[in-house]
Design an enzyme around this catalytic site. Structure first.
Site, PDB file in Angstrom:
ATOM      1  CG  HIS A 217     -21.847  15.435  -4.895  1.00 41.47           C
ATOM      2  ND1 HIS A 217     -22.407  14.233  -4.550  1.00 41.47           N
ATOM      3  CD2 HIS A 217     -22.885  16.281  -5.090  1.00 41.47           C
ATOM      4  CE1 HIS A 217     -23.728  14.345  -4.513  1.00 41.47           C
ATOM      5  NE2 HIS A 217     -24.046  15.584  -4.850  1.00 41.47           N
ATOM      6  CB  CYS A 342     -39.362  -4.209  -0.196  1.00 43.99           C
ATOM      7  SG  CYS A 342     -37.724  -3.595  -0.563  1.00 43.99           S
TER       8      CYS A 342
HETATM    9  C1  LIG Z   1     -27.402  14.231  -7.499  1.00 47.96           C
HETATM   10  C2  LIG Z   1     -28.441  14.827  -8.349  1.00 47.96           C
HETATM   11  C3  LIG Z   1     -29.068  16.027  -8.000  1.00 47.96           C
HETATM   12  C4  LIG Z   1     -28.779  16.731  -6.693  1.00 47.96           C
HETATM   13  O1  LIG Z   1     -27.514  17.314  -6.730  1.00 47.96           O
HETATM   14  P1  LIG Z   1     -26.859  17.920  -5.392  1.00 47.96           P
HETATM   15  O2  LIG Z   1     -25.634  18.589  -5.899  1.00 47.96           O
HETATM   16  O3  LIG Z   1     -26.566  16.727  -4.528  1.00 47.96           O
HETATM   17  O4  LIG Z   1     -27.819  18.843  -4.787  1.00 47.96           O
HETATM   18  C5  LIG Z   1     -29.991  16.555  -8.861  1.00 47.96           C
HETATM   19  N1  LIG Z   1     -30.300  15.945 -10.009  1.00 47.96           N
HETATM   20  C6  LIG Z   1     -29.716  14.790 -10.391  1.00 47.96           C
HETATM   21  C7  LIG Z   1     -30.072  14.169 -11.689  1.00 47.96           C
HETATM   22  C8  LIG Z   1     -28.771  14.194  -9.571  1.00 47.96           C
HETATM   23  O5  LIG Z   1     -28.220  13.047  -9.935  1.00 47.96           O
END
Ligand SMILES: *Cc1c(COP(=O)(O)O)cnc(C)c1O
Length: 401
Positions: A217, A342
């Site tokens: 994603h 903040c």
């Molecule tokens: C988004 C992210 C995750 C988590 O991934 P998910 O698929 O949302 O569980 C882990 N590590 C990094 C560096 C990320 O950017």
């Protein structure tokens, strides 16, 4: 089959929404990815594990196709790909799975202060079970010091976990050098590549990576699907499963495979690889357009290494404004994430910015701009204008009181 046309007031709401610059948090599904996924919800809906009929076979063929795409993308082989629900699960499986399989060999794990919570928290959990965790600091630019890494390695070290690209400040760690050090000392090397896959070249042989976490994603695939690369050649990683069930994924991760998401993941990776070079150039130009304008103001600091970073990442600290007020001022025009210090609320600065160790800068407001595939040059002008106007107005107010 057809879709009802959205209500016009819905479309209106969509059209006046802020510019989306939070692409490190998540990305919209690319329409080419969605098109690839759709047949797998209703037409080709079988369980890939059903091996006695055509419904299962065709689903299994689709899963196999993605496994091959992912493997080719990172120079691995298809049997080394374990599908998970995302990078959080992949990180948990890698870290706890190695800890449980190798605890008799040693109980020391090394990671870094700027890692995602999905790496730091499993390590913290292992600490409660008696493992020893070394958390390496980073330098002011966000990169680890390789000499320091070598110094903290012990005979009982079993795993080093260092992310490929940081989700807040975009810095790219020296993965090849870390891989070399780990291989030489016969320690397993895991990297969280959630932000790196599709954006920078990732060759697990050249980089000597033993385990690598991926997710769809962040690269225009769907949420809820990811993978863990687990090395089987030239060293065979032992992994204790963290979810037991039907023995799917060679027993390493049980659960019915989510065929539509998996198909979309493959498509998302294919597109990202095909467009990697041109897209990085385009994102870099957008970032420079934004930074070129905002940095004309005094008291603006770039967080993280100036060049060794993701093309679409711009993380800044702003002197002399309140973090919450800046966030509020930007909100109507641009969707960003603030790693804010903040003063009017008690929000603490992010652990990543804290780890950069610039204590003065921590008092400043900070903003993460994450530029992505669907952003345009015009949007950079709109966002820069709003950021400059907001910062100038807040600074003026501050001098009045
Ligand atoms: C988004 C992210 C995750 C988590 O991934 P998910 O698929 O949302 O569980 C882990 N590590 C990094 C560096 C990320 O950017």
């Amino acid at each position: 089959m057809g879709f009802k046309k959205p209500q016009s007031n819905f479309e209106l709401t969509m059209s006046i929404r802020p510019v989306y610059l939070d692409n490190h948090a998540t990305t919209p599904v690319d329409e080419r990815v969605l098109a690839a996924m759709l047949p797998y919800f209703r037409e080709i809906f079988g369980n890939p594990a059903s091996n006695s009929h055509v419904y299962g076979w065709e689903a299994e063929a689709a899963v196999k196709q993605t496994r091959e795409v992912l493997a080719a993308a990172i120079n691995a082989s298809p049997e080394e790909i374990v599908f998970t629900s995302g990078a959080t699960e992949a990180n948990n499986l890698a870290i706890k799975g190695v800890a449980e399989a190798y605890f008799q060999k040693g109980q020391h794990i090394i990671t870094v202060a700027t890692e995602h919570k999905a790496v730091l928290d499993p390590c913290q959990y292992l600490k409660t079970l008696g493992f020893e965790i070394t958390i390496l600091p980073v330098q002011k630019d966000g990169l680890i010091n390789l000499t320091e890494l070598e110094q903290v390695i012990r005979p009982e070290t079993i795993l080093v976990s260092v992310m490929a690209a940081n989700n807040e400040i975009g810095v790219l760690q020296p993965i090849a050098e870390i891989g070399e050090i780990c291989r030489h000392r016969q320690i397993l090397f895991h990297t969280d590549a959630a932000q790196a896959i599709g954006k920078i070249p990732l060759d697990v042989q050249a980089l000597k990576i033993d385990l690598m976490s991926l997710t769809a994603h962040k690269i225009y695939g769907a949420k809820g699907i990811g993978a863990l690369y687990v090395r089987r050649r030239n060293l065979r990683v032992q992994l204790a499963p963290q979810q037991h069930g039907g023995g799917h994924e060679r027993g390493m991760r049980s659960g019915t495979l989510y065929t539509p998401q998996i198909v979309g993941f493959g498509k998302a990776v294919e597109i990202a690889l095909a467009e990697q070079v041109t897209e990085n150039q385009r994102l870099l130009e957008l970032r420079q357009k934004l930074w070129g304008q905002i940095s004309t103001l005094p008291g603006i600091h770039l967080n993280g290494h100036p060049t060794q970073r993701l093309a679409g990442n711009l993380n800044i600290s702003v002197e002399g404004v309140d973090g919450a007020a800046l966030s509020l001022g930007l909100q109507p025009v641009v969707a960003v994430s603030s790693g804010s210090a903040c003063t009017s609320t008690n929000t603490a600065p992010s652990h990543v910015l804290t780890a950069l160790g610039n204590s003065e800068q921590l008092a400043y407001a900070s903003v993460r701009f994450g530029i992505g595939r669907f952003n345009t040059p015009e949007e950079m002008d709109i966002v820069a204008k709003q950021a400059i106007a907001t910062i100038e107005s807040l600074r003026k107010q501050a001098t009045l009181v």
